[in-house]
Scaffold this active site. Sequence first.
Site, short mmCIF file in Angstrom:
data_model
loop_
_atom_site.label_atom_id
_atom_site.label_comp_id
_atom_site.label_asym_id
_atom_site.label_seq_id
_atom_site.Cartn_x
_atom_site.Cartn_y
_atom_site.Cartn_z
N GLU A 194 40.33 44.02 40.93
CA GLU A 194 39.76 43.90 42.14
C GLU A 194 39.47 42.64 43.12
OE1 GLU A 194 36.97 42.04 42.24
OE2 GLU A 194 36.79 41.36 40.25
N GLU A 337 39.93 40.11 40.18
CA GLU A 337 41.41 40.29 40.54
C GLU A 337 41.49 40.97 39.19
OE1 GLU A 337 43.77 36.80 41.25
OE2 GLU A 337 42.06 36.31 42.44
#
Length: 370
Positions: A194, A337
């Site tokens: 994310e 991430e």
Amino acid sequence: MTPTDHQTSQTTDQTTLQTLLASIRPADAAAMTSARERQAQLTKPAGALGLLEDLSVRLAGVFGTDRPHPRGVAVIVAAGDHGVVAEGVSAYPPEVTAAMVAGFTASTPSGMGGAAVNVIARTVGAKVYVADVGVNAELPTHPALENLKVRMGTRNLRLERAMTADETLQAILAGSDLAGRAIAEGADLLVPGEMGIGNTTPASAVTARMLGASVASVTGRGTGVDDATLARKRQVISAALDRDASHAGDPLGVMADLGGLEIAFMLGVMLRAASERRAIVLDGFVEGSAALVGVALAPELRDYLFPAGQCAETGHAAQLAHLGLTPMFDLGLRLGEGTGGVLAAPMLLSAAATLREMQTFAEASVPDRE
């Protein structure tokens, strides 16, 4: 779209989600039993490979064989913004979300993307998918960017529900669809990732609600906020919980009330991966909040979750304890991430390889223990 068309679409989405949830089955118990028996016969002292042995048995259960052979690794990075950043809960401005998405897809001398997840993924041979599910900006079209935007960021969860039920469903199913594509393109290990400035605030709110935990115990510094900002962040989350607009018995309601578009998207990635019997590598705290909702919806999802490391964010340990999962390492990561998940992928591939390729004492003609 007319009201009737909208209602039909929403009903279809609800049916699709229920079908997805119903398709998630427990890990293969027989394969795990066989894998444990094989582990006991491999040319090593019992337990000498430590956690790798447990991981290999769990992978046998996921893939339904005592010689699992997972291959492709995909990290799916979902990006979304959050209305709650207006409350001053992050060390960075919301514009950073869009800038980071550009970084994920930029051309560099080494290949696509110059962010940490791109660099680590290239190093371990993982494929990166990037999706805009809720960035509060019109991003330019790019062949490496999936435009799956549900809306321009969430609403301010301190004041109102972050998403409608319909928006939450759309984000979940968008994640499911992209995960399905990644699987079709060869992914056996999926890493939900994310990017969203402020997203540890909704993750903390979801975690507090789902665990019935105090705000202070599950709310940390996120991007590294100072003491004053941390105190404000905790006050904002407390105010959101005090609206009392959701309860743990309604996990989708919690996601809509307190979550984020990229968090709902990652939930969809997890559900689809489990439904197709693929392993899910959990990165950190924000991913953990999606997993809490997912396991509440489909308890069998837990069998497919492999937490990479315990991240530095407050509350992650509580998530893992609730899920009954053991992390593979503790490197003090808190980037997001999907970076931690990608780092863990070679460990999982190696665990499977030991079970699949090591010889037994009999095969190697090595004397076993007395």
